[in-house]
Design a protein around this motif. Structure first.
Motif, short mmCIF file in Angstrom:
data_model
loop_
_atom_site.label_atom_id
_atom_site.label_comp_id
_atom_site.label_asym_id
_atom_site.label_seq_id
_atom_site.Cartn_x
_atom_site.Cartn_y
_atom_site.Cartn_z
N PRO A 1 0.84 -1.20 0.00
CA PRO A 1 0.00 0.00 0.00
C PRO A 1 0.87 1.25 0.00
CG PRO A 1 -0.08 -1.10 2.13
CD PRO A 1 0.70 -1.98 1.20
N PRO A 2 0.35 2.35 -0.55
CA PRO A 2 1.16 3.58 -0.56
C PRO A 2 1.44 4.04 0.86
CG PRO A 2 -1.09 4.02 -1.30
CD PRO A 2 -0.97 2.55 -1.12
N ARG A 3 2.60 4.59 1.03
CA ARG A 3 2.99 5.07 2.36
C ARG A 3 2.34 6.41 2.62
NH1 ARG A 3 8.92 3.56 4.12
NH2 ARG A 3 7.92 4.23 6.01
N ARG A 4 1.80 6.55 3.82
CA ARG A 4 1.23 7.83 4.24
C ARG A 4 2.25 8.56 5.08
NH1 ARG A 4 -4.02 5.94 7.20
NH2 ARG A 4 -2.73 4.15 7.58
N PRO A 5 2.24 9.88 4.97
CA PRO A 5 3.19 10.62 5.82
C PRO A 5 2.85 10.39 7.29
CG PRO A 5 1.80 12.12 4.53
CD PRO A 5 1.43 10.73 4.16
N ARG A 6 3.86 10.30 8.09
CA ARG A 6 3.66 10.12 9.53
C ARG A 6 3.12 11.38 10.14
NH1 ARG A 6 8.21 6.73 12.59
NH2 ARG A 6 7.35 4.73 12.00
N ARG A 7 2.22 11.21 11.07
CA ARG A 7 1.73 12.36 11.84
C ARG A 7 2.78 12.73 12.85
NH1 ARG A 7 -4.52 10.80 13.14
NH2 ARG A 7 -5.16 10.47 11.00
#
Length: 96
Positions: free
Chosen positions: A82-88
């Motif tokens: 899955p595409p990586r989401r930016p970390r909060r």
């Protein structure tokens, strides 16, 4: 149409003869097995049939089929991560 012994020999003749021979089974839960026996017998219709069989030892089933093989057999679709989401940013102390 069923594969014949001639079809199998023709396909195998293009392979390295020193390579291990494995059997891939069950498209819904792909596993790999070692082949240890070749047996000729007559089926219910009276035709001569050649059976390739796994051995009887506990280590005959080697485990899950490698994903690349399952994809090549069209038993599984290629899977992409899955595409990586930016970390909060980290939450402040206290969890709020």
């Amino acid at each position: 149409m069923e594969m014949t012994v001639g079809d199998l020999v023709k396909r195998l003749s293009a392979c390295d003869p020193a390579s291990p021979l494995r059997l891939a089974v069950n498209p819904f839960f792909p596993m790999e097995h070692r082949l240890e026996q070749v047996v000729e017998a007559t089926d219910r219709a009276g035709r001569l049939v050649v059976y390739l069989a796994e051995g009887r030892n506990a280590d005959t089933q080697l485990g899950h089929l490698p994903p690349k093989v399952a994809v090549a057999l069209a038993w599984q679709a290629p899977v992409q991560a899955p595409p990586r989401r930016p970390r909060r940013s980290a939450r402040p102390a206290g969890g709020r």
